[in-house]
Design a protein around this motif. Sequence first.
Motif, mmCIF file in Angstrom:
data_model
loop_
_atom_site.group_PDB
_atom_site.id
_atom_site.type_symbol
_atom_site.label_atom_id
_atom_site.label_comp_id
_atom_site.label_asym_id
_atom_site.label_seq_id
_atom_site.Cartn_x
_atom_site.Cartn_y
_atom_site.Cartn_z
ATOM 1 N N TYR A 34 -58.485 -14.141 27.673
ATOM 2 C CA TYR A 34 -58.628 -12.759 27.219
ATOM 3 C C TYR A 34 -57.280 -12.081 27.345
ATOM 4 C CZ TYR A 34 -60.096 -7.897 26.826
ATOM 5 O OH TYR A 34 -60.228 -6.593 26.422
ATOM 6 N N LEU A 35 -56.843 -11.429 26.273
ATOM 7 C CA LEU A 35 -55.602 -10.675 26.282
ATOM 8 C C LEU A 35 -55.920 -9.188 26.303
ATOM 9 C CD1 LEU A 35 -53.477 -12.530 23.552
ATOM 10 C CD2 LEU A 35 -53.630 -13.032 26.004
ATOM 11 N N ASN A 77 -47.339 -9.249 27.592
ATOM 12 C CA ASN A 77 -47.056 -9.647 26.220
ATOM 13 C C ASN A 77 -47.755 -10.956 25.877
ATOM 14 O OD1 ASN A 77 -45.310 -11.177 24.130
ATOM 15 N ND2 ASN A 77 -44.638 -9.052 23.933
ATOM 16 N N GLU A 78 -48.353 -11.022 24.678
ATOM 17 C CA GLU A 78 -49.091 -12.218 24.252
ATOM 18 C C GLU A 78 -48.199 -13.445 24.148
ATOM 19 O OE1 GLU A 78 -47.717 -10.133 20.517
ATOM 20 O OE2 GLU A 78 -48.617 -9.543 22.436
ATOM 21 N N LYS A 79 -46.908 -13.246 23.909
ATOM 22 C CA LYS A 79 -45.992 -14.385 23.819
ATOM 23 C C LYS A 79 -45.764 -15.014 25.188
ATOM 24 C CE LYS A 79 -43.758 -12.419 19.751
ATOM 25 N NZ LYS A 79 -42.553 -11.799 19.178
ATOM 26 N N LEU A 116 -49.672 -20.863 28.750
ATOM 27 C CA LEU A 116 -50.714 -21.800 28.335
ATOM 28 C C LEU A 116 -50.112 -23.099 27.817
ATOM 29 C CD1 LEU A 116 -53.020 -19.203 26.592
ATOM 30 C CD2 LEU A 116 -53.741 -20.690 28.460
ATOM 31 N N GLN A 117 -49.037 -23.011 27.052
ATOM 32 C CA GLN A 117 -48.392 -24.200 26.500
ATOM 33 C C GLN A 117 -47.863 -25.123 27.597
ATOM 34 O OE1 GLN A 117 -45.587 -22.074 24.032
ATOM 35 N NE2 GLN A 117 -46.569 -22.795 22.148
ATOM 36 N N PHE A 167 -50.507 -13.951 18.812
ATOM 37 C CA PHE A 167 -50.816 -14.922 19.861
ATOM 38 C C PHE A 167 -50.928 -16.327 19.279
ATOM 39 C CE2 PHE A 167 -54.262 -16.855 22.618
ATOM 40 C CZ PHE A 167 -53.448 -17.099 23.698
ATOM 41 N N GLN A 168 -51.628 -16.452 18.168
ATOM 42 C CA GLN A 168 -51.776 -17.754 17.512
ATOM 43 C C GLN A 168 -50.423 -18.319 17.096
ATOM 44 O OE1 GLN A 168 -53.806 -17.640 13.760
ATOM 45 N NE2 GLN A 168 -53.422 -19.804 13.347
ATOM 46 N N LYS A 169 -49.583 -17.466 16.524
ATOM 47 C CA LYS A 169 -48.255 -17.903 16.092
ATOM 48 C C LYS A 169 -47.420 -18.372 17.280
ATOM 49 C CE LYS A 169 -44.190 -16.345 13.498
ATOM 50 N NZ LYS A 169 -43.568 -15.212 12.762
ATOM 51 N N ALA A 170 -47.497 -17.635 18.392
ATOM 52 C CA ALA A 170 -46.738 -18.002 19.592
ATOM 53 C C ALA A 170 -47.229 -19.317 20.179
ATOM 54 C CB ALA A 170 -46.826 -16.887 20.625
#
Length: 230
Positions: A35-36, A84-86, A92-93, A118-121
């Motif tokens: 959750y963000l 920040n979502e990035k 996570l990565q 978020f998806q792009k990051a």
Amino acid sequence: MKKVSLVYFQHDLRIHDHPGLYQAKKSGLPIVGVYLLNPIELQNTKWGFLKMGPHRQQFLFESLINLKQNLSQLHIPFFVFTKNEKIAAKQLQEHYEIEAIYAAIEPGGEEQNLFQSFQKALGVKKVLSSHDKPLLSPDHYPWLLTNLPGRFTDARMKIESLINVHPTLPSISSQSPIEEGMADDFAEITNHPFKENTFIKGGEDAALLHLNQYFFQKQSVLTYKETRNN
């Protein structure tokens, strides 16, 4: 790194009848929930007042705490990020190899922008989205999108004569425990100065109790038309 399916929670803070969780479980991979909390939600608007007032903020935090408890019983790690979502994506990565993201379709521009960033990051191209908000999703009435009646009542009567509400999804079973090993911002949620005796308590458990009381114990739904504006 462990290959996982990621369930991206937004306004769907529950485990019952949850399309994303259900589809992620069918993938056969371990599930991780995220959750963000968009930082702008806790800031003032350009007009000077809070975007999210204290009661709504407490309701949200109670819902997140309850969701984490319920997911932990299924051995599903749940991470909350308030930055920040990035930054969240990078963390996570470093711990998981994300095969796919499962997310509800949100109509709001801020929600869409946050998710796309978020998806792009994350660099994950496979996204499986589902309509989670409405009782009837657009696939129930494709004709309505091209031939909208002039009155709501006309649309309602046509919809009620043609469709059947989909049954609820079965509850998902517990998965094998997986190593969490990742820091997040959940402590900021639990350290919030909660007020006692608020009018409505947040969380799925409280919502299910209220639903049972409204429909079955007090049967308030039987007088809905007379009391709906109270």
